[in-house]
Write an enzyme that holds these catalytic residues in place. Structure first.
Site, PDB file in Angstrom:
ATOM      1  N   LYS A  26       0.861  -1.178   0.000  1.00 32.50           N
ATOM      2  CA  LYS A  26       0.000   0.000   0.000  1.00 32.50           C
ATOM      3  C   LYS A  26       0.894   1.223   0.000  1.00 32.50           C
ATOM      4  CE  LYS A  26      -3.685   2.239   2.620  1.00 32.50           C
ATOM      5  NZ  LYS A  26      -4.612   2.093   3.750  1.00 32.50           N
ATOM      6  N   LYS A  74      -2.093  -1.481  -3.938  1.00 25.28           N
ATOM      7  CA  LYS A  74      -2.987  -0.337  -3.814  1.00 25.28           C
ATOM      8  C   LYS A  74      -2.203   0.955  -3.823  1.00 25.28           C
ATOM      9  CE  LYS A  74      -6.043   1.803  -0.542  1.00 25.28           C
ATOM     10  NZ  LYS A  74      -6.603   1.821   0.778  1.00 25.28           N
TER      11      LYS A  74
HETATM   12  C1  PBG Z   1      -7.228   3.282   5.646  1.00 23.36           C
HETATM   13  C2  PBG Z   1      -7.651   3.047   4.245  1.00 23.36           C
HETATM   14  C3  PBG Z   1      -7.491   3.948   3.181  1.00 23.36           C
HETATM   15  C4  PBG Z   1      -8.067   3.346   2.068  1.00 23.36           C
HETATM   16  C5  PBG Z   1      -8.555   2.092   2.468  1.00 23.36           C
HETATM   17  N1  PBG Z   1      -8.270   1.917   3.822  1.00 23.36           N
HETATM   18  C6  PBG Z   1      -6.950   5.314   3.118  1.00 23.36           C
HETATM   19  C7  PBG Z   1      -5.687   5.719   3.724  1.00 23.36           C
HETATM   20  O1  PBG Z   1      -4.751   4.928   3.897  1.00 23.36           O
HETATM   21  O2  PBG Z   1      -5.625   6.892   4.053  1.00 23.36           O
HETATM   22  C8  PBG Z   1      -8.124   3.979   0.713  1.00 23.36           C
HETATM   23  C9  PBG Z   1      -9.280   3.641  -0.130  1.00 23.36           C
HETATM   24  C10 PBG Z   1      -9.534   4.588  -1.243  1.00 23.36           C
HETATM   25  O3  PBG Z   1      -8.875   5.616  -1.423  1.00 23.36           O
HETATM   26  O4  PBG Z   1     -10.459   4.273  -2.004  1.00 23.36           O
HETATM   27  N2  PBG Z   1      -6.511   2.272   6.239  1.00 23.36           N
HETATM   28 ZN    ZN Z   2      -5.955   2.934   8.354  1.00 24.27          ZN
END
Ligand code: PBG
Ligand code: ZN
Length: 323
Positions: free
Chosen positions: A193, A246
């Site tokens: 991520k 992601k």
């Molecule tokens: C938080 C989380 C995020 C997303 C999914 N879980 C955002 C972040 O890390 O700030 C992003 C999903 C999206 O942007 O559609 N753990």
């Molecule tokens: Zn989170």
């Protein structure tokens, strides 16, 4: 001699298409908001066409997706109360736990996946516990993640999806689940991520923006591909059943490299920013929405993703239906 091989010959014959997307590959994210009552739903301004749902209206939303052939859902909760340790995340009567029970009661044969993180449940908005200087406490966070996993699985989640990028989170969660006798609950880890600008619309949707600092001490530097593969490898070793990359679109090279190297199922998250870019550009008439949706999701699958998490899941079903 004129070339015998003419690749244009087959271009009219769609049978040679190499990659097809199906609603069966898609997971629809849904936001359940404890502050909403009755059948209310609330628009997410930064994500045109997306809503937060109450416990009742989420049933309607899931039902309309099921009608389109979608069977997998990723649940995010927005709790009424937040605190500095995110207690609502492991409350057996918490919003996500109640939503899971409700949906599992209401519908047969759906796959319910729960986002497993602290940021929506903490007042500070970080994905881990923090000390008084704002440092993220990695190892202390792992115990809490285990507790959340067990409570989500007890509520009926088929898959838990840790998204906080803490080191060791997958093995901590696997141990906690196994100790609680929940050996059939699967883990889909947000393995690679990246620290991305594309999450901004989501933070309005899930009310999860960090109050101070940012997530760059735990989310990955977007410049690093080899490190992403190490993150994925570690998660597989720790027992992840499905690994995730992601965001998706800016990271197709990572998906492709992961596909070549690993044999586990790979998921890709077509995130909020990817959604909102297409929605706003098409609203202004600069691009064709349906064409962009199909091209986007086909590209993600062509890169090697087996599973795509997308806010466009229902649109895809409608577009495929129209063709
Ligand atoms: C938080 C989380 C995020 C997303 C999914 N879980 C955002 C972040 O890390 O700030 C992003 C999903 C999206 O942007 O559609 N753990
Ligand atoms: Zn989170």
């Amino acid at each position: 001699m004129f070339p015998r091989v003419r690749l244009r010959r087959l271009r009219r014959l769609k049978i040679v298409r190499e990659t097809r997307i199906s609603v069966k590959d898609l997971i629809l994210p849904v936001f359940v908001d404890e502050t909403l009552e009755g059948r209310d739903k609330k628009k997410i301004e930064a994500m045109p066409g997306q809503f937060r749902f109450s416990l009742d209206s989420v049933v309607d939303e899931v039902s309309s997706a099921i009608d389109r052939g979608i069977s997998s859902f990723l649940l995010f909760g927005i709790p009424l109360k937040k605190d500095d340790v995110g207690s609502e995340a492991f409350n057996s009567e918490g919003i996500v736990q109640r939503a899971v029970r409700r949906l599992k009661d209401e519908f047969d044969d759906i796959i319910v996946i729960t986002d497993l993180c602290l940021c929506e449940y903490t007042t500070h908005g970080h994905c881990g516990l923090i000390d008084d200087r704002g440092e993220i406490l990695n190892d202390e966070t792992l115990d809490v993640l285990g507790k959340i996993a067990v409570s989500q699985a007890h509520a009926g989640a088929d898959i838990v999806a840790p998204s906080g990028m803490m080191d060791g989170m997958v093995s901590a969660i696997r141990n906690a689940l196994d100790d609680a006798g929940l050996k059939n609950t699967a883990i889909m880890s947000y393995s690679a991520k990246f620290h991305s600008s594309l999450y901004a619309p989501f933070r309005e949707a899930a009310e999860s923006a960090p109050v101070m600092g940012d997530r760059s001490t735990y989310q990955m530097d977007f410049a690093n591909a080899r490190e992403a593969l190490r993150e994925i490898q570690l998660d597989i070793e720790e027992g992840a059943d499905i690994v995730m990359v992601k965001p998706a679109l800016f990271y197709l090279d990572i998906i492709s490299a992961a596909r070549a190297r690993f044999d586990v199922p790979i998921a890709a998250y077509n995130v909020s920013g990817e959604y909102s870019m297409i929605m706003t550009a098409s609203e202004r008439g600069f691009i064709d929405k349906n064409a962009a949706i199909i091209e986007t999701l086909t590209a993600i699958k062509r890169a090697g993703a087996d599973i795509i998490i997308s806010y466009f899941a229902k649109d895809v079903a409608d577009i495929i239906e129209m063709r």
